[in-house]
Design an enzyme around this catalytic site. Structure first.
Site, PDB file in Angstrom:
ATOM      1  N   ARG A   1      18.217 -31.238  16.819  1.00 14.97           N
ATOM      2  CA  ARG A   1      17.548 -32.456  16.329  1.00 14.97           C
ATOM      3  C   ARG A   1      17.520 -32.485  14.803  1.00 14.97           C
ATOM      4  O   ARG A   1      17.835 -33.509  14.175  1.00 14.97           O
ATOM      5  CB  ARG A   1      16.123 -32.494  16.899  1.00 14.97           C
ATOM      6  CG  ARG A   1      15.243 -33.591  16.348  1.00 14.97           C
ATOM      7  CD  ARG A   1      13.874 -33.521  17.029  1.00 14.97           C
ATOM      8  NE  ARG A   1      12.936 -34.484  16.510  1.00 14.97           N
ATOM      9  CZ  ARG A   1      12.109 -34.249  15.491  1.00 14.97           C
ATOM     10  NH1 ARG A   1      12.144 -33.082  14.863  1.00 14.97           N
ATOM     11  NH2 ARG A   1      11.277 -35.183  15.099  1.00 14.97           N
TER      12      ARG A   1
ATOM     13  N   THR B   1      21.033 -33.049  13.330  1.00 15.21           N
ATOM     14  CA  THR B   1      21.484 -34.425  13.553  1.00 15.21           C
ATOM     15  C   THR B   1      20.755 -35.396  12.632  1.00 15.21           C
ATOM     16  O   THR B   1      21.384 -36.204  11.929  1.00 15.21           O
ATOM     17  CB  THR B   1      21.227 -34.818  15.035  1.00 15.21           C
ATOM     18  OG1 THR B   1      21.898 -33.873  15.866  1.00 15.21           O
ATOM     19  CG2 THR B   1      21.716 -36.222  15.337  1.00 15.21           C
TER      20      THR B   1
ATOM     21  N   ASP C   1      16.948 -12.329  20.518  1.00 15.05           N
ATOM     22  CA  ASP C   1      16.961 -10.889  20.211  1.00 15.05           C
ATOM     23  C   ASP C   1      16.489 -10.521  18.795  1.00 15.05           C
ATOM     24  O   ASP C   1      16.182  -9.371  18.527  1.00 15.05           O
ATOM     25  CB  ASP C   1      18.376 -10.328  20.384  1.00 15.05           C
ATOM     26  CG  ASP C   1      18.862 -10.418  21.816  1.00 15.05           C
ATOM     27  OD1 ASP C   1      18.020 -10.603  22.712  1.00 15.05           O
ATOM     28  OD2 ASP C   1      20.079 -10.304  22.039  1.00 15.05           O
TER      29      ASP C   1
ATOM     30  N   ARG D   1      14.154 -16.238  28.501  1.00 20.82           N
ATOM     31  CA  ARG D   1      14.905 -17.237  27.744  1.00 20.82           C
ATOM     32  C   ARG D   1      14.324 -18.641  27.882  1.00 20.82           C
ATOM     33  O   ARG D   1      14.641 -19.521  27.099  1.00 20.82           O
ATOM     34  CB  ARG D   1      16.349 -17.295  28.244  1.00 20.82           C
ATOM     35  CG  ARG D   1      17.180 -16.120  27.849  1.00 20.82           C
ATOM     36  CD  ARG D   1      18.638 -16.469  28.089  1.00 20.82           C
ATOM     37  NE  ARG D   1      19.494 -15.331  27.893  1.00 20.82           N
ATOM     38  CZ  ARG D   1      19.883 -14.896  26.702  1.00 20.82           C
ATOM     39  NH1 ARG D   1      19.498 -15.521  25.604  1.00 20.82           N
ATOM     40  NH2 ARG D   1      20.669 -13.850  26.604  1.00 20.82           N
TER      41      ARG D   1
HETATM   42  P1  ATP Z   1      23.461 -13.743  22.195  1.00 17.42           P
HETATM   43  O1  ATP Z   1      23.017 -12.907  21.015  1.00 17.42           O
HETATM   44  O2  ATP Z   1      22.356 -14.549  22.723  1.00 17.42           O
HETATM   45  O3  ATP Z   1      24.211 -12.983  23.242  1.00 17.42           O
HETATM   46  P2  ATP Z   1      25.956 -14.548  21.001  1.00 17.42           P
HETATM   47  O4  ATP Z   1      26.287 -15.682  20.121  1.00 17.42           O
HETATM   48  O5  ATP Z   1      26.006 -13.174  20.396  1.00 17.42           O
HETATM   49  O6  ATP Z   1      24.527 -14.844  21.610  1.00 17.42           O
HETATM   50  P3  ATP Z   1      28.336 -13.997  22.564  1.00 17.42           P
HETATM   51  O7  ATP Z   1      28.648 -14.268  23.997  1.00 17.42           O
HETATM   52  O8  ATP Z   1      28.471 -12.612  22.065  1.00 17.42           O
HETATM   53  O9  ATP Z   1      26.878 -14.587  22.305  1.00 17.42           O
HETATM   54  O10 ATP Z   1      29.308 -14.926  21.672  1.00 17.42           O
HETATM   55  C1  ATP Z   1      29.394 -16.311  21.905  1.00 17.42           C
HETATM   56  C2  ATP Z   1      30.810 -16.765  21.798  1.00 17.42           C
HETATM   57  O11 ATP Z   1      31.300 -16.565  20.470  1.00 17.42           O
HETATM   58  C3  ATP Z   1      31.806 -16.023  22.687  1.00 17.42           C
HETATM   59  O12 ATP Z   1      31.769 -16.455  24.018  1.00 17.42           O
HETATM   60  C4  ATP Z   1      33.131 -16.373  21.995  1.00 17.42           C
HETATM   61  O13 ATP Z   1      33.540 -17.673  22.330  1.00 17.42           O
HETATM   62  C5  ATP Z   1      32.700 -16.360  20.515  1.00 17.42           C
HETATM   63  N1  ATP Z   1      33.066 -15.070  19.915  1.00 17.42           N
HETATM   64  C6  ATP Z   1      32.417 -13.895  20.015  1.00 17.42           C
HETATM   65  N2  ATP Z   1      33.090 -12.895  19.401  1.00 17.42           N
HETATM   66  C7  ATP Z   1      34.209 -13.463  18.894  1.00 17.42           C
HETATM   67  C8  ATP Z   1      35.335 -12.984  18.149  1.00 17.42           C
HETATM   68  N3  ATP Z   1      35.457 -11.694  17.791  1.00 17.42           N
HETATM   69  N4  ATP Z   1      36.309 -13.872  17.817  1.00 17.42           N
HETATM   70  C9  ATP Z   1      36.218 -15.180  18.149  1.00 17.42           C
HETATM   71  N5  ATP Z   1      35.188 -15.680  18.865  1.00 17.42           N
HETATM   72  C10 ATP Z   1      34.204 -14.854  19.227  1.00 17.42           C
END
Ligand code: ATP
Length: 326
Positions: A24, A27, A131, A259
Site C-alpha cells: 500500500r 503504491t 525471521d 506467519r
Molecule cells: P524467507 O526469509 O521468508 O524465507 P526469502 O526471500 O529468503 O524469504 P527464498 O525462498 O529464499 O525466500 O527466496 C525467494 C526467491 O528469491 C526464490 O524462490 C528465488 O526465486 C529468488 N532467489 C533466491 N536466491 C536466488 C539466487 N541466488 N539467484 C536468483 N534468485 C534467487
C-alpha cells in the site's frame, strides 16, 4: 540516468504480516509522486509468467490490516537461472516497468541483486520476513507480529506446563536465526532459548538442566529455533528421553501459525515508512539498496550488507533470559 515512470512491486519468499501495508505504501507514495504502478503477482514467478496487473490507489484499499500478501508470493527456482531472468526482464520491459520494489527476505534480495546487476535495473528492496535475519535494519516487516503470536501461544502452553509440571520445548521459526526464539523467551518469561547462534559454543540443553531445572521450578518452557543445528524441539525431546529420563518433556511446534494474522501496529507503521522510503530512494537515484530502520531512522542498506548475516544477537539478551529465569 533514465527517468523512472513506472514501478513494479512484488512480494517473494515466505509471506510476512505487514507485506500488505508495504504494498500500500509503495503504491500510494509512487502515485502521489506522479509515477504509475504495476503489481507483479507471485514474486519472481509472476515476472517470468507475465502475471502483471495495473495498480491504482484503490487497488490497495482496505488491506493495511490484513495478513498475507494480496500480490501472493512464491518460491521460484527458475529465477536462479539466467534464462529465467532473461524472460523476466523481457516481460518487465514489455509491461513498461522501469524500476522494481521487491519485498522479501534473504533469497529475494539475493535474486534482486543478481537481476539488478545483470540488466542494470533500478531495484530497491524492503525487508519482509518474520525471521529478522537481515543485516543493517533493527527490525524486518512481520517480525513483531510473529513475536506477538508466539507470545500468545506460549502463554497458553504455560498454563498446562505448570499444571502438569512438565518441560515443554516450543519450536518457533527462525531458519538460521534465533531472534524469534530469544525475544519470544524474554517476552514470555521462558526458562531458556535454544538458538543456532549459540550451538557451537555450548551444549545448551545440558546447561539448562545443570542450571537447575527442578531445583527451584517444577515446570519449564524452552523456546527452540527450528534449525538442524539446534536439533529442533523434537530432537531435544528425544535427547531428554535418552539422557534425562526423569523429566517429562513435551513438544509443541508452532509452525505456520506464526506467519498469519493481522499485522501489529509496529509492523504496519514500519511497513508504511519503509515502503514510502523505497520510492524516495528510487527517485533519489539509489540503486541496489534495501530500506531499513536503525534507531528509529530510515536507512538505505546496500544489498551486499543486507544479506551478509552479520547482524549479531545481543549477548545481553541471552544473559537476561538466564538471569530472569532463576
Ligand atoms: P524467507 O526469509 O521468508 O524465507 P526469502 O526471500 O529468503 O524469504 P527464498 O525462498 O529464499 O525466500 O527466496 C525467494 C526467491 O528469491 C526464490 O524462490 C528465488 O526465486 C529468488 N532467489 C533466491 N536466491 C536466488 C539466487 N541466488 N539467484 C536468483 N534468485 C534467487
Amino acid at each position: 540516468m533514465e527517468k523512472i515512470k513506472c514501478i513494479g512491486v512484488l512480494t517473494s519468499g515466505g509471506d510476512a504480516p505487514g507485506m500488505n501495508a508495504a504494498i500500500r505504501a509503495v503504491t500510494r507514495t509512487a502515485i502521489y509522486n506522479g509515477l504509475s504502478v504495476k503489481g507483479i503477482m507471485r514474486g519472481y514467478r509472476g515476472l517470468i509468467n507475465n502475471e502483471i496487473v495495473e495498480f491504482h490507489s484503490d487497488s490497495v484499499s482496505n488491506i493495511i490490516q490484513k495478513g498475507g500478501t494480496i500480490l501472493r508470493t512464491a518460491r521460484c527456482p527458475e529465477f536462479t537461472a539466467s534464462e529465467g531472468r532473461k524472460t523476466a526482464y523481457d516481460n518487465m520491459r514489455r509491461a513498461g516497468i522501469d524500476a522494481v520494489v521487491a519485498i522479501g527476505g534473504d533469497g529475494t534480495i539475493t535474486g534482486a541483486r543478481i537481476f539488478a546487476e545483470e540488466y542494470n535495473i533500478p531495484i530497491v528492496a524492503l525487508p519482509g520476513t518474520i525471521d529478522n535475519d537481515l543485516s543493517g535494519t533493527d527490525s524486518t516487516i512481520g517480525f513483531d507480529t510473529a513475536l506477538n503470536t508466539i507470545m500468545e501461544c506460549v502463554d497458553k502452553i504455560r498454563d498446562t506446563a505448570t499444571s502438569h509440571e512438565r518441560l515443554f520445548f516450543v519450536e518457533v521459526m527462525g531458519h538460521t536465526a534465533g531472534y524469534l526464539a530469544l525475544n519470544g523467551a524474554l517476552a514470555t518469561g521462558a526458562e531458556a532459548a535454544i538458538i543456532p547462534e549459540m550451538e557451537t559454543e555450548d551444549d545448551q540443553l545440558k546447561t539448562l538442566i545443570d542450571n537447575g531445572f527442578r531445583k527451584s521450578k517444577n515446570s519449564a518452557i524452552v523456546l527452540v529455533a527450528e534449525n538442524p543445528k539446534t536439533g529442533g524441539a523434537m530432537g531435544l525431546a528425544e535427547r531428554v528421553k535418552r539422557e534425562y529420563p526423569q523429566y517429562d518433556a513435551r513438544v509443541t511446534i508452532l509452525g505456520h501459525l506464526q506467519r498469519g494474522g493481522s499485522p501489529s501496529a509496529f509492523d504496519r507503521i514500519l511497513a508504511s515508512r519503509l515502503g514510502s522510503a523505497a520510492i524516495t530512494a528510487l527517485q533519489e537515484g539509489q540503486r541496489n539498496v534495501m530500506t531499513g530502520i536503525r534507531n528509529g531512522e530510515i536507512v538505505y542498506v546496500p544489498f551486499s550488507q543486507a544479506i551478509s548475516h552479520t547482524k549479531k544477537l545481543s549477548q545481553d539478551m541471552t544473559d537476561l533470559v538466564r538471569i530472569l529465569s532463576i
